[in-house]
Scaffold this motif. Structure first.
Motif, PDB file in Angstrom:
ATOM      1  N   ILE A  95       0.843  -1.202   0.000  1.00 46.87           N
ATOM      2  CA  ILE A  95       0.000   0.000   0.000  1.00 46.87           C
ATOM      3  C   ILE A  95       0.883   1.259   0.000  1.00 46.87           C
ATOM      4  N   GLY A  96       1.955   1.236   0.801  1.00 45.78           N
ATOM      5  CA  GLY A  96       2.829   2.414   0.900  1.00 45.78           C
ATOM      6  C   GLY A  96       3.604   2.657  -0.384  1.00 45.78           C
ATOM      7  N   GLY A  97       4.241   1.601  -0.924  1.00 46.88           N
ATOM      8  CA  GLY A  97       5.063   1.764  -2.129  1.00 46.88           C
ATOM      9  C   GLY A  97       4.239   2.206  -3.321  1.00 46.88           C
ATOM     10  N   ALA A 102       9.827  -1.806  -7.421  1.00 50.41           N
ATOM     11  CA  ALA A 102      10.273  -3.208  -7.470  1.00 50.41           C
ATOM     12  C   ALA A 102       9.631  -4.006  -6.346  1.00 50.41           C
ATOM     13  N   GLU A 103       8.860  -5.022  -6.709  1.00 52.89           N
ATOM     14  CA  GLU A 103       8.134  -5.831  -5.731  1.00 52.89           C
ATOM     15  C   GLU A 103       8.633  -7.279  -5.769  1.00 52.89           C
ATOM     16  N   ARG A 104       8.842  -7.850  -4.594  1.00 55.58           N
ATOM     17  CA  ARG A 104       9.361  -9.218  -4.486  1.00 55.58           C
ATOM     18  C   ARG A 104       8.381 -10.262  -5.044  1.00 55.58           C
ATOM     19  N   GLU A 105       7.090 -10.075  -4.755  1.00 53.94           N
ATOM     20  CA  GLU A 105       6.118 -11.104  -5.144  1.00 53.94           C
ATOM     21  C   GLU A 105       5.923 -11.099  -6.661  1.00 53.94           C
ATOM     22  N   VAL A 142      -4.201 -10.450  -0.957  1.00 54.42           N
ATOM     23  CA  VAL A 142      -4.001 -11.000   0.380  1.00 54.42           C
ATOM     24  C   VAL A 142      -4.389  -9.963   1.416  1.00 54.42           C
ATOM     25  N   GLY A 143      -4.823 -10.447   2.578  1.00 54.66           N
ATOM     26  CA  GLY A 143      -5.147  -9.529   3.666  1.00 54.66           C
ATOM     27  C   GLY A 143      -6.637  -9.478   3.890  1.00 54.66           C
ATOM     28  N   ALA A 144      -7.043  -8.566   4.733  1.00 54.31           N
ATOM     29  CA  ALA A 144      -8.464  -8.421   5.013  1.00 54.31           C
ATOM     30  C   ALA A 144      -8.781  -6.936   5.035  1.00 54.31           C
ATOM     31  N   GLY A 145      -9.506  -6.492   6.063  1.00 51.25           N
ATOM     32  CA  GLY A 145      -9.992  -5.120   6.037  1.00 51.25           C
ATOM     33  C   GLY A 145      -8.962  -4.088   6.456  1.00 51.25           C
ATOM     34  N   HIS A 163     -11.317  -3.703   1.634  1.00 55.61           N
ATOM     35  CA  HIS A 163     -10.454  -4.886   1.656  1.00 55.61           C
ATOM     36  C   HIS A 163      -9.070  -4.455   1.160  1.00 55.61           C
ATOM     37  N   ARG A 164      -8.018  -4.912   1.886  1.00 63.21           N
ATOM     38  CA  ARG A 164      -6.651  -4.537   1.489  1.00 63.21           C
ATOM     39  C   ARG A 164      -6.385  -4.882   0.018  1.00 63.21           C
ATOM     40  N   GLY A 165      -6.862  -6.038  -0.415  1.00 62.90           N
ATOM     41  CA  GLY A 165      -6.642  -6.458  -1.801  1.00 62.90           C
ATOM     42  C   GLY A 165      -7.309  -5.516  -2.789  1.00 62.90           C
ATOM     43  N   SER A 189      13.436  -9.151  -5.771  1.00 66.60           N
ATOM     44  CA  SER A 189      13.684  -9.079  -4.332  1.00 66.60           C
ATOM     45  C   SER A 189      15.017  -8.367  -4.088  1.00 66.60           C
ATOM     46  N   VAL A 190      14.984  -7.356  -3.249  1.00 66.96           N
ATOM     47  CA  VAL A 190      16.194  -6.554  -3.069  1.00 66.96           C
ATOM     48  C   VAL A 190      17.274  -7.367  -2.362  1.00 66.96           C
ATOM     49  N   GLU A 191      18.506  -7.235  -2.856  1.00 65.79           N
ATOM     50  CA  GLU A 191      19.636  -7.989  -2.297  1.00 65.79           C
ATOM     51  C   GLU A 191      20.707  -7.085  -1.725  1.00 65.79           C
ATOM     52  N   ALA A 217      10.223   0.562   1.046  1.00 73.73           N
ATOM     53  CA  ALA A 217       8.822   0.405   1.474  1.00 73.73           C
ATOM     54  C   ALA A 217       8.495  -1.082   1.515  1.00 73.73           C
ATOM     55  N   ASP A 218       9.417  -1.876   2.057  1.00 71.52           N
ATOM     56  CA  ASP A 218       9.248  -3.327   2.000  1.00 71.52           C
ATOM     57  C   ASP A 218       8.686  -3.918   3.287  1.00 71.52           C
ATOM     58  N   GLY A 219       7.894  -3.123   3.992  1.00 67.50           N
ATOM     59  CA  GLY A 219       7.039  -3.685   5.032  1.00 67.50           C
ATOM     60  C   GLY A 219       7.695  -3.930   6.375  1.00 67.50           C
ATOM     61  N   ASN A 221       4.735 -13.877   9.329  1.00 68.17           N
ATOM     62  CA  ASN A 221       3.842 -14.344   8.275  1.00 68.17           C
ATOM     63  C   ASN A 221       2.529 -13.581   8.405  1.00 68.17           C
ATOM     64  N   TRP A 222       2.039 -13.027   7.282  1.00 68.60           N
ATOM     65  CA  TRP A 222       0.762 -12.313   7.335  1.00 68.60           C
ATOM     66  C   TRP A 222      -0.427 -13.262   7.325  1.00 68.60           C
ATOM     67  N   SER A 223      -0.208 -14.483   6.888  1.00 73.20           N
ATOM     68  CA  SER A 223      -1.355 -15.340   6.586  1.00 73.20           C
ATOM     69  C   SER A 223      -1.188 -16.760   7.089  1.00 73.20           C
ATOM     70  N   GLY A 245       6.394   3.792   5.330  1.00 77.69           N
ATOM     71  CA  GLY A 245       5.393   2.799   5.730  1.00 77.69           C
ATOM     72  C   GLY A 245       5.884   1.926   6.867  1.00 77.69           C
ATOM     73  N   ASP A 246       5.470   0.656   6.845  1.00 75.27           N
ATOM     74  CA  ASP A 246       5.851  -0.257   7.935  1.00 75.27           C
ATOM     75  C   ASP A 246       7.363  -0.433   8.041  1.00 75.27           C
ATOM     76  N   ALA A 247       8.094  -0.269   6.967  1.00 79.23           N
ATOM     77  CA  ALA A 247       9.555  -0.373   7.037  1.00 79.23           C
ATOM     78  C   ALA A 247      10.108   0.731   7.935  1.00 79.23           C
TER      79      ALA A 247
HETATM   80  C1  LIG Z   1       0.289 -10.008   2.378  1.00 76.27           C
HETATM   81  C2  LIG Z   1      -0.096  -8.914   3.336  1.00 76.27           C
HETATM   82  C3  LIG Z   1      -1.321  -8.985   3.995  1.00 76.27           C
HETATM   83  C4  LIG Z   1      -1.681  -7.982   4.903  1.00 76.27           C
HETATM   84  N1  LIG Z   1      -2.895  -8.062   5.530  1.00 76.27           N
HETATM   85  C5  LIG Z   1      -3.260  -7.080   6.378  1.00 76.27           C
HETATM   86  C6  LIG Z   1      -4.548  -7.100   7.026  1.00 76.27           C
HETATM   87  O1  LIG Z   1      -5.341  -7.992   6.831  1.00 76.27           O
HETATM   88  N2  LIG Z   1      -4.873  -6.098   7.896  1.00 76.27           N
HETATM   89  C7  LIG Z   1      -3.982  -5.078   8.147  1.00 76.27           C
HETATM   90  O2  LIG Z   1      -4.281  -4.184   8.940  1.00 76.27           O
HETATM   91  N3  LIG Z   1      -2.782  -5.015   7.535  1.00 76.27           N
HETATM   92  C8  LIG Z   1      -2.407  -5.985   6.660  1.00 76.27           C
HETATM   93  N4  LIG Z   1      -1.201  -5.921   6.033  1.00 76.27           N
HETATM   94  C9  LIG Z   1      -0.293  -4.827   6.381  1.00 76.27           C
HETATM   95  C10 LIG Z   1      -0.670  -3.521   5.787  1.00 76.27           C
HETATM   96  O3  LIG Z   1      -0.821  -3.622   4.394  1.00 76.27           O
HETATM   97  C11 LIG Z   1       0.458  -2.581   6.148  1.00 76.27           C
HETATM   98  O4  LIG Z   1       0.581  -2.524   7.571  1.00 76.27           O
HETATM   99  C12 LIG Z   1       0.226  -1.174   5.711  1.00 76.27           C
HETATM  100  O5  LIG Z   1      -0.564  -1.107   4.569  1.00 76.27           O
HETATM  101  C13 LIG Z   1       1.561  -0.460   5.460  1.00 76.27           C
HETATM  102  O6  LIG Z   1       1.953  -0.731   4.127  1.00 76.27           O
HETATM  103  P1  LIG Z   1       3.420  -0.939   3.629  1.00 76.27           P
HETATM  104  O7  LIG Z   1       3.381  -0.643   2.158  1.00 76.27           O
HETATM  105  O8  LIG Z   1       4.385  -0.215   4.463  1.00 76.27           O
HETATM  106  O9  LIG Z   1       3.712  -2.475   3.858  1.00 76.27           O
HETATM  107  P2  LIG Z   1       3.077  -3.721   3.121  1.00 76.27           P
HETATM  108  O10 LIG Z   1       1.691  -3.454   2.683  1.00 76.27           O
HETATM  109  O11 LIG Z   1       3.337  -4.876   4.001  1.00 76.27           O
HETATM  110  O12 LIG Z   1       3.947  -3.866   1.776  1.00 76.27           O
HETATM  111  C14 LIG Z   1       5.314  -4.226   1.734  1.00 76.27           C
HETATM  112  C15 LIG Z   1       5.621  -4.776   0.357  1.00 76.27           C
HETATM  113  O13 LIG Z   1       7.030  -5.000   0.237  1.00 76.27           O
HETATM  114  C16 LIG Z   1       7.240  -6.240  -0.420  1.00 76.27           C
HETATM  115  N5  LIG Z   1       8.569  -6.756  -0.059  1.00 76.27           N
HETATM  116  C17 LIG Z   1       8.934  -7.327   1.109  1.00 76.27           C
HETATM  117  N6  LIG Z   1      10.235  -7.672   1.065  1.00 76.27           N
HETATM  118  C18 LIG Z   1      10.705  -7.300  -0.158  1.00 76.27           C
HETATM  119  C19 LIG Z   1      11.971  -7.388  -0.797  1.00 76.27           C
HETATM  120  N7  LIG Z   1      13.020  -7.992  -0.192  1.00 76.27           N
HETATM  121  N8  LIG Z   1      12.106  -6.882  -2.052  1.00 76.27           N
HETATM  122  C20 LIG Z   1      11.055  -6.297  -2.687  1.00 76.27           C
HETATM  123  N9  LIG Z   1       9.812  -6.200  -2.121  1.00 76.27           N
HETATM  124  C21 LIG Z   1       9.641  -6.694  -0.875  1.00 76.27           C
HETATM  125  C22 LIG Z   1       6.103  -7.103   0.105  1.00 76.27           C
HETATM  126  O14 LIG Z   1       5.864  -8.215  -0.716  1.00 76.27           O
HETATM  127  C23 LIG Z   1       4.928  -6.102   0.115  1.00 76.27           C
HETATM  128  O15 LIG Z   1       4.266  -6.074  -1.123  1.00 76.27           O
HETATM  129  C24 LIG Z   1      -0.794  -6.907   5.142  1.00 76.27           C
HETATM  130  C25 LIG Z   1       0.437  -6.843   4.472  1.00 76.27           C
HETATM  131  C26 LIG Z   1       0.793  -7.835   3.559  1.00 76.27           C
HETATM  132  C27 LIG Z   1       2.126  -7.749   2.817  1.00 76.27           C
END
Ligand SMILES: Cc1cc2nc3c(=O)[nH]c(=O)nc-3n(C[C@H](O)[C@H](O)[C@H](O)COP(=O)(O)OP(=O)(O)OC[C@H]3O[C@@H](n4cnc5c(N)ncnc54)[C@H](O)[C@@H]3O)c2cc1C
Length: 419
Positions: free
Chosen positions: A31-33, A50-53, A59-62, A124-126, A149-151, A182-184, A260-262, A314-316
């Motif tokens: 969501i952040g990236g 650049a996204e790892r998946e 994936v995810g819920a609300g 829904h997050r998706g 995937s970043v190395e 922004a890799d979470g 693990n998220w799931s 974001g979460d990172a």
């Molecule tokens: C699969 C999944 C399910 C989630 N489900 C929920 C939920 O149900 N409810 C909720 O409140 N929050 C959920 N979250 C978390 C929520 O999306 C985040 O807390 C919030 O949106 C902040 O977003 P973010 O972009 O910082 O992190 P995230 O949304 O977690 O995104 C991080 C992205 O970085 C990618 N990434 C990770 N490592 C690497 C790497 N080495 N190289 C490249 N890319 C990489 C991940 O695949 C992901 O797409 C989920 C996150 C994920 C990844």
């Protein structure tokens, strides 16, 4: 090797303005990236995301999108895209989970709109990720690359370079003017950038389920956000996916932890945990056939996020427990502020100053959200007399007072940062 890879976006000397778009490399298309890419593209930057998946699975819920967030999504066209998909709850209702009594009600819907000039939505997050990705793919300035995937990350005075591994074992290198990690929550980039990467487990796990509307108890089908407070746990539920699914999240105190998220959750285990709760709460938990769970963690606020060429988002940058429902919201705010500060940054020094201003502005705000969210958990899970006192205090709140408490959060416009 993709076109332009390995060459920074500017060949000018330090201090020279450049007519060519500046280039950002974002690691992670969550969501952040994705939202940062859209904000940066609007600010005239060219972005490699650049996204790892290999696939952006739903994936995810609300997720809750409060007015501080929807205010930022509107100019991107996202509110139009989410029309009929996101749900506009009419109210937030708080219940005592064991007695089943209503404790408080905060009007959302039109009241939130009137008060904050932006709607309160649940989605829904998706659905949100799909809508953001669709917008990103439609932008010529954004190159969304899946399966990278970043190395490694290396930074020079005016350029940053990252090496990525692909699923087939091959490698790709990309260079840009800035890199945004922004890799979470379990960010690998943090370690590569020399930042502390260990998360702090909160002692709580979240279990989530999506229940088809017709399978959910009648009271759970309303377009409302509901919060049930009880000893060492709470429940949150609201409709998503245009009302077709009910998102249920059960938070319990636990020692299980896994990155693990799931992870699958056993329905018998979670039903047992809510046995002493009110019948409605038990019916709600019992209506879910399958559960996913994840361990809740955060991290103490950092002293810094940015170097001359890199920053976190974001979460990172600021993982948080979800008790203010701001994980996605704060990630989106980060991107809006970052882009606003980088809009006019043309020179290497100007870009470095913008990244520094970004951390100066965003770090204290996200740190406050992190600590308020932690505090909220203590209040939600009280037992005995403290719980009674909490319930009495909630019952005394006049209508509108609950929303007013969050004005510091919801009033904020991250796209107009005061330097
Ligand atoms: C699969 C999944 C399910 C989630 N489900 C929920 C939920 O149900 N409810 C909720 O409140 N929050 C959920 N979250 C978390 C929520 O999306 C985040 O807390 C919030 O949106 C902040 O977003 P973010 O972009 O910082 O992190 P995230 O949304 O977690 O995104 C991080 C992205 O970085 C990618 N990434 C990770 N490592 C690497 C790497 N080495 N190289 C490249 N890319 C990489 C991940 O695949 C992901 O797409 C989920 C996150 C994920 C990844």
């Amino acid at each position: 090797m993709p076109e332009g890879a390995d060459s920074p976006g500017t060949a000018e000397g330090k201090g020279d303005p450049s007519p060519s778009p500046k280039r950002a490399l974002i690691v992670g298309a969550g969501i952040g990236g994705l939202s940062a890419a859209l904000f940066l593209a609007r600010a005239g930057w060219s972005v490699t995301l650049a996204e790892r998946e290999p696939l952006l699975n739903e994936v995810g819920a609300g997720l809750q999108l409060s007015p501080n967030v929807t205010r930022l999504l509107a100019p991107l066209g996202l509110l139009d895209d989410l029309e009929g998909i996101a749900v506009k709850p009419g109210a937030l209702r708080i219940w005592n989970g064991t007695r089943g009594e209503p404790l408080s009600r905060a009007p959302l819907g039109k009241s939130a709109m009137a008060r904050y000039g932006a709607p309160f939505l649940v989605v829904h997050r998706g659905d949100l990720q799909t809508a953001l990705a669709r917008r990103a793919k439609a932008q010529a300035a954004i190159d969304l690359r899946l399966g990278l995937s970043v190395e490694s990350i290396s930074e020079s005075e005016d350029t940053v370079t990252a090496r990525f591994r692909l699923a087939d074992g091959s490698e790709e290198t990309h260079a840009a003017d800035i890199l945004v990690a922004a890799d979470g929550v379990w960010s690998k980039s943090r370690g590569l950038l020399g930042m502390p990467s260990a998360t702090r487990y909160s002692g709580k796990t979240a279990w989530r389920s999506l229940v088809p509307r017709e399978q959910a108890p009648l009271f759970a089908r309303e377009a409302e956000v509901n919060l049930w407070l009880g000893p060492r746990g709470h429940l949150v539920h609201y409709p998503v996916c245009g009302g077709r699914e009910i998102n249920i999240v059960a938070i319990i105190e636990d020692s299980w932890r896994e990155e693990n998220w799931s992870a699958p959750g056993d329905p018998v285990q979670i039903e047992a945990r809510f046995l002493g709760w009110h019948r409605k709460a038990r019916d709600l938990v019992g209506s879910a056939e399958t559960w996913k769970r994840w361990a809740l963690c955060d991290r103490p606020a950092d002293a810094r996020w940015s170097s001359r060429r890199t920053t976190l988002l974001g979460d990172a940058a600021h993982p948080m427990v979800p008790f203010l429902a701001q994980g996605a919201g704060q990630a989106i705010e980060d991107g809006a502020t970052l882009a606003a500060l980088l809009r006019d940054a043309q020179t290497p020094d100007g870009i470095a100053a913008a990244l520094n201003a970004y951390q100066t502005i965003r770090l204290p705000r996200s740190a406050r959200v992190q600590s308020e969210a932690r505090r909220q958990a203590l209040i939600y899970h009280l037992e005995g007399i403290p719980a009674r006192l909490r319930d009495a205090a909630l019952g005394l709140l006049p209508a509108g007072a609950l929303l007013k408490r969050y004005s510091w959060l919801f009033d904020h416009d991250a796209s107009a940062p005061a330097r």
